[in-house]
Design a protein around this motif. Structure first.
Motif, PDB file in Angstrom:
ATOM      1  N   TYR A 230      49.012 129.823 116.110  1.00 51.78           N
ATOM      2  CA  TYR A 230      47.750 129.620 115.361  1.00 51.78           C
ATOM      3  C   TYR A 230      48.015 129.334 113.987  1.00 51.78           C
ATOM      4  O   TYR A 230      47.741 128.449 113.305  1.00 51.78           O
ATOM      5  N   ASN A 231      48.914 130.381 113.529  1.00 59.00           N
ATOM      6  CA  ASN A 231      49.359 130.139 111.941  1.00 59.00           C
ATOM      7  C   ASN A 231      50.103 129.095 111.563  1.00 59.00           C
ATOM      8  O   ASN A 231      49.824 128.490 110.622  1.00 59.00           O
ATOM      9  N   TRP A 232      51.099 129.006 112.477  1.00 56.31           N
ATOM     10  CA  TRP A 232      51.981 127.767 112.246  1.00 56.31           C
ATOM     11  C   TRP A 232      51.323 126.424 112.209  1.00 56.31           C
ATOM     12  O   TRP A 232      51.360 125.544 111.357  1.00 56.31           O
ATOM     13  N   ASP A 233      50.193 126.252 113.341  1.00 56.12           N
ATOM     14  CA  ASP A 233      49.308 125.257 113.460  1.00 56.12           C
ATOM     15  C   ASP A 233      48.651 124.955 112.251  1.00 56.12           C
ATOM     16  O   ASP A 233      48.471 123.883 111.436  1.00 56.12           O
ATOM     17  N   ARG A 234      47.831 126.009 111.477  1.00 54.11           N
ATOM     18  CA  ARG A 234      47.115 125.923 110.442  1.00 54.11           C
ATOM     19  C   ARG A 234      47.942 125.769 109.171  1.00 54.11           C
ATOM     20  O   ARG A 234      47.628 124.669 108.402  1.00 54.11           O
ATOM     21  N   GLU A 235      49.139 126.135 109.245  1.00 52.03           N
ATOM     22  CA  GLU A 235      50.059 125.739 108.107  1.00 52.03           C
ATOM     23  C   GLU A 235      50.330 124.372 108.131  1.00 52.03           C
ATOM     24  O   GLU A 235      50.616 123.864 106.961  1.00 52.03           O
TER      25      GLU A 235
ATOM     26  N   PHE B 272      70.066 118.286 128.742  1.00 51.07           N
ATOM     27  CA  PHE B 272      68.707 118.185 129.150  1.00 51.07           C
ATOM     28  C   PHE B 272      68.077 119.086 128.314  1.00 51.07           C
ATOM     29  O   PHE B 272      66.861 118.802 127.537  1.00 51.07           O
ATOM     30  N   CYS B 273      68.277 120.488 128.364  1.00 55.98           N
ATOM     31  CA  CYS B 273      67.707 121.663 127.785  1.00 55.98           C
ATOM     32  C   CYS B 273      67.735 121.567 126.382  1.00 55.98           C
ATOM     33  O   CYS B 273      66.642 121.452 125.539  1.00 55.98           O
ATOM     34  N   ARG B 274      68.775 121.188 125.811  1.00 61.36           N
ATOM     35  CA  ARG B 274      68.968 120.849 124.125  1.00 61.36           C
ATOM     36  C   ARG B 274      68.126 119.751 123.999  1.00 61.36           C
ATOM     37  O   ARG B 274      67.589 119.645 122.711  1.00 61.36           O
ATOM     38  N   GLU B 275      68.049 118.703 124.694  1.00 66.20           N
ATOM     39  CA  GLU B 275      67.374 117.580 124.263  1.00 66.20           C
ATOM     40  C   GLU B 275      65.882 117.884 124.088  1.00 66.20           C
ATOM     41  O   GLU B 275      65.005 117.331 123.385  1.00 66.20           O
ATOM     42  N   MET B 276      65.427 118.752 125.284  1.00 61.89           N
ATOM     43  CA  MET B 276      64.009 118.918 125.122  1.00 61.89           C
ATOM     44  C   MET B 276      63.608 119.949 124.034  1.00 61.89           C
ATOM     45  O   MET B 276      62.772 119.942 123.571  1.00 61.89           O
ATOM     46  N   ALA B 277      64.536 120.947 123.535  1.00 62.28           N
ATOM     47  CA  ALA B 277      64.332 121.546 122.543  1.00 62.28           C
ATOM     48  C   ALA B 277      64.469 121.013 121.397  1.00 62.28           C
ATOM     49  O   ALA B 277      63.562 121.161 120.271  1.00 62.28           O
ATOM     50  N   ARG B 278      65.088 119.777 121.134  1.00 62.30           N
ATOM     51  CA  ARG B 278      65.043 118.838 119.865  1.00 62.30           C
ATOM     52  C   ARG B 278      63.761 118.106 119.853  1.00 62.30           C
ATOM     53  O   ARG B 278      63.371 117.480 118.857  1.00 62.30           O
ATOM     54  N   LYS B 279      63.279 117.558 120.801  1.00 62.44           N
ATOM     55  CA  LYS B 279      62.089 116.787 120.958  1.00 62.44           C
ATOM     56  C   LYS B 279      60.563 117.495 120.693  1.00 62.44           C
ATOM     57  O   LYS B 279      59.597 116.932 120.417  1.00 62.44           O
ATOM     58  N   CYS B 280      60.594 118.858 120.873  1.00 60.50           N
ATOM     59  CA  CYS B 280      59.418 119.579 120.774  1.00 60.50           C
ATOM     60  C   CYS B 280      59.104 119.655 119.215  1.00 60.50           C
ATOM     61  O   CYS B 280      59.938 119.536 118.352  1.00 60.50           O
ATOM     62  N   ASP B 281      57.649 120.137 119.063  1.00 57.56           N
ATOM     63  CA  ASP B 281      57.232 120.288 117.736  1.00 57.56           C
ATOM     64  C   ASP B 281      57.567 121.624 117.294  1.00 57.56           C
ATOM     65  O   ASP B 281      57.887 121.811 115.952  1.00 57.56           O
ATOM     66  N   LEU B 282      57.859 122.538 118.148  1.00 54.13           N
ATOM     67  CA  LEU B 282      57.869 123.997 117.790  1.00 54.13           C
ATOM     68  C   LEU B 282      58.777 124.837 118.746  1.00 54.13           C
ATOM     69  O   LEU B 282      58.626 124.561 120.056  1.00 54.13           O
ATOM     70  N   PHE B 283      59.724 125.447 118.294  1.00 50.09           N
ATOM     71  CA  PHE B 283      60.684 126.287 119.112  1.00 50.09           C
ATOM     72  C   PHE B 283      60.185 127.616 119.181  1.00 50.09           C
ATOM     73  O   PHE B 283      60.066 128.230 118.138  1.00 50.09           O
ATOM     74  N   ILE B 284      60.206 128.331 120.151  1.00 45.88           N
ATOM     75  CA  ILE B 284      59.679 129.707 120.244  1.00 45.88           C
ATOM     76  C   ILE B 284      60.787 130.313 121.205  1.00 45.88           C
ATOM     77  O   ILE B 284      61.054 129.937 122.507  1.00 45.88           O
ATOM     78  N   GLY B 285      61.278 131.254 120.450  1.00 48.43           N
ATOM     79  CA  GLY B 285      62.396 132.072 121.180  1.00 48.43           C
ATOM     80  C   GLY B 285      62.195 133.551 121.412  1.00 48.43           C
ATOM     81  O   GLY B 285      61.903 134.096 120.619  1.00 48.43           O
ATOM     82  N   ILE B 286      62.352 134.061 122.588  1.00 55.50           N
ATOM     83  CA  ILE B 286      62.354 135.511 122.962  1.00 55.50           C
ATOM     84  C   ILE B 286      63.614 135.825 123.415  1.00 55.50           C
ATOM     85  O   ILE B 286      64.429 135.412 124.119  1.00 55.50           O
ATOM     86  N   ILE B 287      64.249 136.745 122.393  1.00 60.51           N
ATOM     87  CA  ILE B 287      65.543 136.856 122.269  1.00 60.51           C
ATOM     88  C   ILE B 287      65.657 138.668 122.657  1.00 60.51           C
ATOM     89  O   ILE B 287      65.230 139.469 121.974  1.00 60.51           O
ATOM     90  N   CYS B 288      66.084 138.496 123.854  1.00 70.68           N
ATOM     91  CA  CYS B 288      66.131 139.956 124.338  1.00 70.68           C
ATOM     92  C   CYS B 288      67.796 140.616 124.522  1.00 70.68           C
ATOM     93  O   CYS B 288      68.476 140.288 123.483  1.00 70.68           O
ATOM     94  N   HIS B 289      68.072 141.465 125.419  1.00 74.27           N
ATOM     95  CA  HIS B 289      69.556 141.974 125.217  1.00 74.27           C
ATOM     96  C   HIS B 289      70.470 141.413 126.535  1.00 74.27           C
ATOM     97  O   HIS B 289      71.857 141.559 126.547  1.00 74.27           O
ATOM     98  N   ARG B 290      69.951 140.484 127.180  1.00 70.81           N
ATOM     99  CA  ARG B 290      70.791 139.970 128.214  1.00 70.81           C
ATOM    100  C   ARG B 290      71.272 138.475 127.788  1.00 70.81           C
ATOM    101  O   ARG B 290      70.371 137.535 126.958  1.00 70.81           O
TER     102      ARG B 290
END
Length: 192
Positions: free
Chosen positions: A161-166, A57-75
């Motif tokens: 905002y910048n992605w949307d403008r581009e 389900f999570c991968r399906e939702m990631a594929r369906k979105c227009d933009l992927f935003i990843g916050i990559i920490c240390h865990r």
């Protein structure tokens, strides 16, 4: 996937990260994205019960979105049983395979992780490898160095905002002034 509601077209941003260590950061990012005109934020906290495997389900939702935003920490966080990748890794790879635009925000190397959230060495090494892979790939890492949830939210809003403008047919037609004024009102003063 664009959502149409009351003749308004919404774009969807998929927010991916570990949860326990970044709860406040995720919440601020979610609030910031939701306040942008014509954007909806998709995140695990809002999925609800499903008769479908979580990973699928999570991968399906990631594929369906227009933009992927990843916050990559240390865990590393959690992942499907038997997988050497976390849900965050797998969501990222699903977005790559689907050809989705990706905006990545890496926590700085000295980002604090509470002692009660430290993980086994195998998970720590896997996460270090994932961070190295992203850095070495010359992926669109927009930030290495956020220090607060509000700072990260501001960086994400600027990037979206910048992605949307581009990617817009009318790059000058987006008025972010109302959002930026609301953001200023919410974050200009800190109650200590």
């Amino acid at each position: 996937m664009r959502i149409v509601s009351d003749s308004t077209v919404f774009l969807r941003a998929f927010l991916s990260s570990t949860g326990a260590d970044l709860r406040e950061y995720r919440e601020k990012a979610f609030e910031a994205i939701q306040k942008l005109d014509h954007w909806k934020c998709v995140r695990m906290e809002d999925f609800g019960a499903r008769d479908q495997p979580v990973d699928e389900f999570c991968r399906e939702m990631a594929r369906k979105c227009d933009l992927f935003i990843g916050i990559i920490c240390h865990r590393f966080g959690d992942g499907p049983k038997g997988s050497k990748e976390s849900f965050t890794h797998r969501e990222y790879r699903a977005a790559v395979e689907a050809g989705k635009s990706r905006l990545l925000f890496l926590a700085p190397d000295d980002f604090p992780v509470p002692a009660n959230l430290l993980e086994a060495m195998g998970k720590t090494k896997a996460q270090l490898q994932f961070r190295k892979e992203l850095r070495d790939s010359k992926e669109k890492i927009l930030s290495i160095g956020f220090t607060s949830p509000d700072q990260l939210a501001g960086q994400i809003v600027t990037a979206v905002y910048n992605w949307d403008r581009e990617h817009s047919d009318d790059p000058e037609g987006i008025d972010t002034r109302p959002y930026l004024e609301a953001l200023w009102e919410e974050t200009a003063y800190i109650d200590i």
